[in-house]
Design an enzyme around this catalytic site. Structure first.
Site, PDB file in Angstrom:
ATOM      1  CE  LYS A  26      -3.906  -2.157   0.160  1.00 47.27           C
ATOM      2  NZ  LYS A  26      -4.774  -2.161  -1.315  1.00 47.27           N
ATOM      3  CB  ALA A  63       1.107   6.521  -0.775  1.00 53.07           C
ATOM      4  CG  LEU A  65      -5.380   9.891   4.922  1.00 52.09           C
ATOM      5  CD1 LEU A  65      -5.205   9.876   6.419  1.00 52.09           C
ATOM      6  CD2 LEU A  65      -6.453  10.923   4.547  1.00 52.09           C
ATOM      7  N   GLY A 110       0.741  13.116   3.522  1.00 49.57           N
ATOM      8  CA  GLY A 110       0.917  12.690   4.672  1.00 49.57           C
ATOM      9  C   GLY A 110       2.358  12.251   4.955  1.00 49.57           C
ATOM     10  CD  GLU A 113       0.390  16.523   6.599  1.00 51.30           C
ATOM     11  OE1 GLU A 113      -0.234  17.492   7.090  1.00 51.30           O
ATOM     12  OE2 GLU A 113      -0.450  15.523   6.100  1.00 51.30           O
ATOM     13  CD  GLU A 133      -2.263  16.256   1.397  1.00 50.98           C
ATOM     14  OE1 GLU A 133      -1.516  16.629   0.249  1.00 50.98           O
ATOM     15  OE2 GLU A 133      -1.670  16.004   2.208  1.00 50.98           O
ATOM     16  NE  ARG A 136      -5.414  11.458  -4.150  1.00 50.03           N
ATOM     17  CZ  ARG A 136      -4.736  11.135  -5.340  1.00 50.03           C
ATOM     18  NH1 ARG A 136      -5.669  11.896  -6.323  1.00 50.03           N
ATOM     19  NH2 ARG A 136      -3.766  10.807  -5.638  1.00 50.03           N
TER      20      ARG A 136
HETATM   21  C1  1HE Z   1      -2.859   3.553  -1.271  1.00 50.81           C
HETATM   22  C2  1HE Z   1      -2.623   4.788  -1.166  1.00 50.81           C
HETATM   23  C3  1HE Z   1      -2.836   5.931  -0.328  1.00 50.81           C
HETATM   24  C4  1HE Z   1      -1.393   3.849  -2.736  1.00 50.81           C
HETATM   25  N1  1HE Z   1      -4.146   5.358   0.476  1.00 50.81           N
HETATM   26  N2  1HE Z   1      -4.095   3.233  -0.708  1.00 50.81           N
HETATM   27  N3  1HE Z   1      -1.946  10.461  -0.870  1.00 50.81           N
HETATM   28  C5  1HE Z   1      -2.140  10.272  -2.352  1.00 50.81           C
HETATM   29  O1  1HE Z   1      -3.018  10.822  -2.920  1.00 50.81           O
HETATM   30  C6  1HE Z   1      -1.395   9.414  -2.896  1.00 50.81           C
HETATM   31  C7  1HE Z   1      -1.665   8.298  -3.722  1.00 50.81           C
HETATM   32  N4  1HE Z   1      -0.972   7.094  -4.252  1.00 50.81           N
HETATM   33  C8  1HE Z   1      -0.404   7.394  -5.423  1.00 50.81           C
HETATM   34  O2  1HE Z   1      -0.278   8.447  -5.980  1.00 50.81           O
HETATM   35  C9  1HE Z   1       0.605   6.339  -5.816  1.00 50.81           C
HETATM   36  O3  1HE Z   1       0.116   5.037  -5.122  1.00 50.81           O
HETATM   37  C10 1HE Z   1       2.013   6.307  -5.566  1.00 50.81           C
HETATM   38  C11 1HE Z   1       2.685   7.552  -6.624  1.00 50.81           C
HETATM   39  C12 1HE Z   1       2.372   6.688  -4.280  1.00 50.81           C
HETATM   40  C13 1HE Z   1       2.822   4.897  -5.912  1.00 50.81           C
HETATM   41  O4  1HE Z   1       2.329   4.737  -7.224  1.00 50.81           O
HETATM   42  P1  1HE Z   1       2.367   3.204  -7.754  1.00 50.81           P
HETATM   43  O5  1HE Z   1       2.003   2.990  -9.115  1.00 50.81           O
HETATM   44  O6  1HE Z   1       3.912   2.522  -7.320  1.00 50.81           O
HETATM   45  O7  1HE Z   1       1.306   2.409  -6.669  1.00 50.81           O
HETATM   46  P2  1HE Z   1      -0.216   2.231  -6.916  1.00 50.81           P
HETATM   47  O8  1HE Z   1      -0.350   0.950  -8.009  1.00 50.81           O
HETATM   48  O9  1HE Z   1      -0.801   3.124  -7.157  1.00 50.81           O
HETATM   49  O10 1HE Z   1      -0.544   1.620  -5.596  1.00 50.81           O
HETATM   50  C14 1HE Z   1      -0.492   0.291  -4.980  1.00 50.81           C
HETATM   51  C15 1HE Z   1      -1.542   0.118  -4.083  1.00 50.81           C
HETATM   52  O11 1HE Z   1      -1.382   0.783  -2.910  1.00 50.81           O
HETATM   53  C16 1HE Z   1      -2.833   0.223  -4.740  1.00 50.81           C
HETATM   54  O12 1HE Z   1      -3.865  -0.712  -3.917  1.00 50.81           O
HETATM   55  P3  1HE Z   1      -4.069  -2.053  -4.726  1.00 50.81           P
HETATM   56  O13 1HE Z   1      -5.008  -2.641  -3.800  1.00 50.81           O
HETATM   57  O14 1HE Z   1      -4.899  -1.729  -5.800  1.00 50.81           O
HETATM   58  O15 1HE Z   1      -2.974  -2.777  -5.020  1.00 50.81           O
HETATM   59  C17 1HE Z   1      -3.124   1.607  -4.243  1.00 50.81           C
HETATM   60  O16 1HE Z   1      -4.633   1.874  -3.981  1.00 50.81           O
HETATM   61  C18 1HE Z   1      -2.648   1.642  -2.710  1.00 50.81           C
HETATM   62  N5  1HE Z   1      -2.317   3.011  -2.219  1.00 50.81           N
HETATM   63  N6  1HE Z   1      -1.459   5.015  -2.156  1.00 50.81           N
HETATM   64  C19 1HE Z   1      -4.494   3.981   0.120  1.00 50.81           C
HETATM   65  N7  1HE Z   1      -2.623   7.006  -0.048  1.00 50.81           N
HETATM   66  C20 1HE Z   1      -3.238  13.677   7.631  1.00 50.81           C
HETATM   67  S1  1HE Z   1      -4.299  14.324   6.247  1.00 50.81           S
HETATM   68  C21 1HE Z   1      -3.046  13.762   5.203  1.00 50.81           C
HETATM   69  C22 1HE Z   1      -3.696  13.744   3.748  1.00 50.81           C
HETATM   70  C23 1HE Z   1      -2.996  13.027   2.791  1.00 50.81           C
HETATM   71  O17 1HE Z   1      -2.147  12.369   2.812  1.00 50.81           O
HETATM   72  S2  1HE Z   1      -3.899  12.983   1.141  1.00 50.81           S
HETATM   73  C24 1HE Z   1      -2.804  12.312   0.126  1.00 50.81           C
HETATM   74  C25 1HE Z   1      -2.816  10.974  -0.151  1.00 50.81           C
END
Ligand code: 1HE
Length: 259
Positions: A26, A63, A65, A110, A113, A133, A136
């Site tokens: 994840k 990645a 939150l 996060g 963060e 964020e 999103r």
């Molecule tokens: C996740 C998460 C996640 C991956 N929560 N499940 N953060 C984001 O908006 C970033 C979201 N993630 C991404 O943009 C990409 O995953 C990455 C650039 C980090 C990596 O890409 P990649 O191609 O290596 O991986 P992937 O195929 O996107 O993800 C692999 C798995 O991880 C997949 O799940 P699967 O069940 O389909 O295998 C994804 O859904 C899962 N995954 N990132 C949940 N973040 C206190 S407030 C803080 C606010 C925030 O942090 S908002 C920003 C959140």
């Protein structure tokens, strides 16, 4: 006490605490349980710890939150959720020892963060930084709006969130997201080496740098000068400071070497 869980590994290597996010499938997304584990680790570090390193398993540091846990929360619940991150990351930032983050791959949301709460960031060349964020439809909630502008300024953080701008490793180091940039695959080794060096400092010096310096930097100058004088007098009165100064004067301590 066993501080590891399936999602985070904790071990002591001599006096260095090594903390590794172990949820690579994840992308080390921070679930509520993982945030609670980070808090638990920094509340229960062994007494002999002198510094800590935190990194992530797999292709990415973190990645952010865990979006699968982003529930329908009312305003009060949302506030308490954000505050739970604040408490965990405050335990890290204002904990017992300096923490060096070893970054690679995604350091986003996060994850940035978390990295921002650490005292030193070492990034390898695969690192990239973003605050998704904005796209999103949410806002930072893990202390990012307090800590990230202090690293890179309000204007750059605003740009990252308004436009989805992603900084690569080179530019991230240039603007201050990381203090060190190292070849791909070597961030942990560099971070560990720095942690070992940090752990040789007098404990009161490390305490002053973690707990006094960031607060002095936020004080008006006249108050800051007084706090500095108090901290300085406490540190230099310690027997360890006297021994170290004497060792230098007697030619038994390292000189500063040209960088
Ligand atoms: C996740 C998460 C996640 C991956 N929560 N499940 N953060 C984001 O908006 C970033 C979201 N993630 C991404 O943009 C990409 O995953 C990455 C650039 C980090 C990596 O890409 P990649 O191609 O290596 O991986 P992937 O195929 O996107 O993800 C692999 C798995 O991880 C997949 O799940 P699967 O069940 O389909 O295998 C994804 O859904 C899962 N995954 N990132 C949940 N973040 C206190 S407030 C803080 C606010 C925030 O942090 S908002 C920003 C959140």
């Amino acid at each position: 006490m066993n501080l590891s869980t399936p999602d985070i590994h904790f071990e002591m290597r001599d006096n260095i605490a090594v903390i590794r996010l172990t949820r690579p499938s994840k992308r080390n997304a921070l679930s509520d349980g993982l945030v609670a584990s980070i808090r638990n680790i920094f509340e229960n570090l062994p007494e002999h710890a002198g510094a800590a390193v935190i990194d992530g398993d797999g292709e990415h540091f973190c990645a952010g939150l865990d979006l699968s846990e982003l529930k329908e929360r009312d305003a009060g619940q949302g506030m308490h959720h954000s505050r739970s991150w604040h408490v965990a990351l405050e335990r890290l930032q204002y904990g017992p020892v300096p923490v060096v983050a070893a970054l690679h791959g995604a350091v986003v949301g996060g994850g940035l963060e978390l990295a921002s709460a650490c005292h030193i960031r070492v990034a390898d060349e695969s690192t990239f930084y973003a605050l998704p964020e904005g796209s999103r439809g949410i806002f930072v909630g893990g202390g990012g709006s307090v800590r990230i502008p202090r690293l890179i300024g309000v204007a750059r953080m605003t740009d990252m969130m308004l436009t989805g701008r992603v900084y690569n490793a080179v530019d991230g180091e240039r603007i201050g997201l990381a203090q060190y940039l190292v070849p791909t695959g070597s961030a942990f080794d560099k971070a560990f080496e720095l942690a070992q060096r940090i752990a040789t400092n007098a404990p009161l010096t490390n305490y002053a740098l973690m707990h006094a310096l960031p607060r002095i930097a936020e004080q008006p100058a006249d108050q800051g000068f007084l706090t500095e004088a108090l901290m300085c007098s406490i540190a230099q009165a310690a027997p360890e400071a006297k021994q170290r100064v004497r060792a230098f004067l007697e030619g038994r301590a390292d000189k500063v070497q040209k960088g």
